[in-house]
Write an enzyme that holds these catalytic residues in place. Structure first.
Site, PDB file in Angstrom:
ATOM      1  CG  ASP A   1      -1.378   0.810  -2.801  1.00 39.62           C
ATOM      2  OD1 ASP A   1      -1.432   1.343  -3.922  1.00 39.62           O
ATOM      3  OD2 ASP A   1      -0.400   0.150  -2.403  1.00 39.62           O
TER       4      ASP A   1
ATOM      5  CD  GLU B   1      -3.722   0.336  -7.094  1.00 42.10           C
ATOM      6  OE1 GLU B   1      -3.115   0.992  -7.957  1.00 42.10           O
ATOM      7  OE2 GLU B   1      -3.200   0.009  -6.007  1.00 42.10           O
TER       8      GLU B   1
END
Length: 708
Positions: free
Chosen positions: A350, A387
């Site tokens: 993330d 990401e």
């Protein structure tokens, strides 16, 4: 009788080490003056002074500790917030290396290191002297041993053959009547044969789990009587989230997670974890709570400015400073723990740009942590997917991660949405769209983004939807977000949805609108699953799951987010379509090449991939750049590699005639899929001679293969 204090010849590893006769505890607190191990028998606490063993580590051996022992730490040190020091021995701290967590956070003023009122506002410079122990969870000593049988850690599927399926552990099985009620919404529920059967039938290879690290709710959600459903608010990086287990004993929780992984592996499915190392549950910056890292060593674990304030590149108030050896070691040890102890097959990171910000805060693909992961003998052997952005300066970095990392391809998402949604709406209004040049680049594997040194098409993880944003059905049913239930007056969530409601906002009983929406979903799924690169599906898109227009359902632990298994005929047909598309991807290896095809504007005689317009001829330069062009035909030619060839026809305009191309050795084309047909079983056998016209009756995707 308690043994005399142990003298350590070398610093132990951080965390706990089970030994014959007791347990060694070790924790990093580099600026501490004193550190205590706190052992708990119920609510009764005993404190034991730890030894400074060098390098910022503190350790102690206790012969009165063992399996099941509940513990925490307290730290004495400087309180100088303007310099980043926030030590407070009144606060019980969770072990960052805790392998199990017992209990939950009770949001009260006592859990803050500084003085706050009942609304959690106050003076962050004034230390709070109240004990937090009654309101925070405990670390638990557990045993790592487990009978894995013949199950081994490490990826089971080459990246080129991978199809990711992003899902939420609890939401996947919460409403499934085929799963026993006491197992629904748990690790065991995801591992249940009914769950596994659905996953296997879809043709996906890798189950990507939204965060399963121990986490807690944010205080503003508690005030709103909501909860953090997604889990991007980590308390402990080595412990599975206990609320997702059907078991209640911490040791049994770890065993249930391993049982889940073992069951998914036995079915041929990989397990990928979505991990959050960019920030922690002590979010809110200097005004956040003190649960663990902030109280142990705020200056080491978080990015701070010259005034001791958090440098926020995550949007959560704090940012873990992985440039510091203690923080970097924690991340690496956590990752290795999940691979070696839990046999997971890879990770999705993330806000991964935060992990690659160098000392000057610029992103560096050779930042220390990224290099460490690529060269680590354990981590370099598993799947690593970034990401590729955060909210810091120059935070958008798609295509700039180093070899060894895959990346979420947001350009694929935007382009495919524009082609099948925004441009179709524009075409209906007689307006030009975006044309086909960028779409062709995405179909071919996004060479413009990922063709850097030593990288392959599989560096791009293609997706149209993810947990964050509209699910696929809502892309076709809502022009705008409807997030009122989140308690933020619909101000949260993006407004850049690139969606189209097909003329009616929200649910519709009009059969023509329902049919058009389902057709668009099929077009989106077909493009996703039959493009070069690695596809990622979002759970529920295979049966048109809706969130009622909520595009930021992070706090909706209810039917808004859970998968419903009560499907109507349309939904069952969509599942059959998804299965057909994944079977086509598996059949045609030409879609999974590990080298890039020529670019969209290359000459038509270059082997591998050729491009044609609606007229069946090679696209001209003007057509490539014409925003009014609605049709592109991509011939993935596998003949030189003795593979089956494939023709994709994508048309986002109104009804029209498409002339199929003539290519060497191809006399006719067999239709394998037509998105205008609701279910593959209804597709009548159809063979079309090369250079012949074929009618399409609106936005349509066709899949064809040469036939003799």
């Amino acid at each position: 009788m308690t043994a005399p204090p142990r003298v350590f010849a070398h610093p132990p590893k951080p965390g706990v080490t089970l030994e014959r006769g007791g347990v060694t505890f070790c924790v990093y607190a580099g600026h501490a003056e004193r550190v205590w191990l706190c052992l708990f028998d119920g609510e009764n606490e005993t404190r034991h002074a730890m030894s400074d063993v060098g390098g910022g580590l503190w350790a102690i051996f206790r012969d009165d500790a063992g399996l099941g022992t509940r513990y925490g730490y307290r730290v004495r040190g400087r309180w100088a917030p303007d310099q980043g020091y926030r030590h407070n021995e009144a606060k019980l701290l969770l072990d960052p290396y805790a392998q199990a967590v017992d209990g939950e956070v009770t949001w009260r003023p006592e859990v803050f290191g500084h003085v706050v009122d009942d609304e959690f506002h106050g003076d962050d410079a004034v230390r709070d002297e109240r004990d937090s122990a009654p309101y925070v969870p405990r670390s638990v000593v557990v045993d790592e041993t487990y009978d894995w049988g013949d199950d081994a850690s490490g990826p089971r599927v080459p990246m080129a053959d991978t199809v990711f399926y992003e899902t939420h552990v609890a939401g996947f099985s919460r409403l499934n009547p085929e799963v026993p009620e006491h197992l629904r919404g748990t690790y065991a529920g995801l591992a249940h044969p009914a769950s596994v059967a659905h996953l296997r039938s879809l043709g996906v290879t890798s189950v990507e789990l939204m965060p399963v690290h121990a986490f807690t709710d944010e205080p503003h959600l508690v005030k709103l009587r909501l909860t953090n459903y997604w889990g991007y608010n980590t308390l402990g990086f080595l412990a599975p989230h206990a609320a997702y287990a059907s078991a209640t004993d911490p040791q049994a929780v770890t065993r249930e997670f391993k049982d889940m992984v073992k069951a998914l592996h036995a079915a041929g499915l990989e397990v990928i974890l979505d991990v959050v190392y960019n920030h922690t549950a002590e979010q809110g910056g200097h005004e956040g709570a003190t649960f663990s890292l902030r109280g142990l060593d705020n200056r080491a674990y978080y990015r701070l400015d010259e005034h001791g304030r958090d440098v926020d590149v995550t949007g959560c108030g704090n940012s873990v400073d992985v440039r510091h050896p203690a923080a970097m070691r924690l991340v690496l040890d956590s990752l290795r723990h999940w691979v070696t102890t839990y046999h997971v097959d890879g990770f999705r990171f993330d806000l991964a740009v935060t992990l690659g910000r160098a000392p000057g805060d610029d992103f560096d693909p050779n930042a220390a942590l990224l290099v460490a992961m690529r060269t680590d003998p354990v981590l370099s052997q598993v799947k690593l997917v970034a990401e590729p952005w955060d909210i810091g300066p120059n935070g958008w970095r798609t295509g700039q991660f180093p070899p060894g990392f895959g990346e979420w391809n947001d350009r694929f998402r935007n382009t495919v949405r524009d082609f099948w949604l925004g441009d179709v709406a524009r075409a209906g209004a007689g307006q030009p769209g975006h044309g086909i040049a960028d779409l062709a680049t995405r179909l071919a594997g996004s060479r413009d983004l990922f063709a850097g040194p030593l990288r392959r098409p599989q560096a791009g993880v293609n997706y149209v939807t993810a947990h964050d944003g509209f699910p696929m059905a809502d892309l076709t049913a809502y022009d705008s977000k409807h997030n009122e239930a989140n308690g933020e007056h619909n101000h949260d969530g993006t407004s850049d949805n690139r969606s189209w409601n097909h003329g009616v906002e929200g649910p519709s009983d009009d059969p023509s609108i329902r049919a058009a929406r389902l057709r668009t979903v099929r077009n989106l799924l077909g493009t996703l699953l039959l493009s070069a690169g690695v596809p990622m599906m979002t759970a529920g898109d295979e049966f048109a799951r809706t969130q009622g227009g909520n595009n930021n359902a992070y706090c909706q632990d209810n039917e808004t987010s859970w998968l419903s298994w009560d499907h109507d005929a349309d939904q069952r047909q969509l599942v059959a379509t998804t299965r057909h598309l994944t079977s086509l991807r598996e059949r045609f290896s030409v879609l999974r090449h590990t080298t890039f095809f020529p670019g969209a504007s290359d000459a038509s005689d270059v082997a591998g991939l050729r491009w044609f317009g609606a007229h069946g001829r090679t696209l001209t330069a003007d057509e490539w750049n014409d925003p009014s062009v609605h049709t592109v035909q991509a011939h993935f030619d596998g003949s030189r590699e003795h593979e089956e060839s494939l023709l994709l026809v994508l048309h986002n305009g109104p009804g029209d005639e498409i002339t199929l191309p003539e290519t060497a050795g191809v006399n006719a084309w067999e239709v394998l899929w037509d998105s205008s047909v609701p279910v593959p079983a209804q597709l009548a056998p159809e063979t079309i001679p090369a250079c012949s016209a074929r009618t399409v009756n609106g936005p349509t995707m066709l899949v064809l293969t040469p036939t003799s």
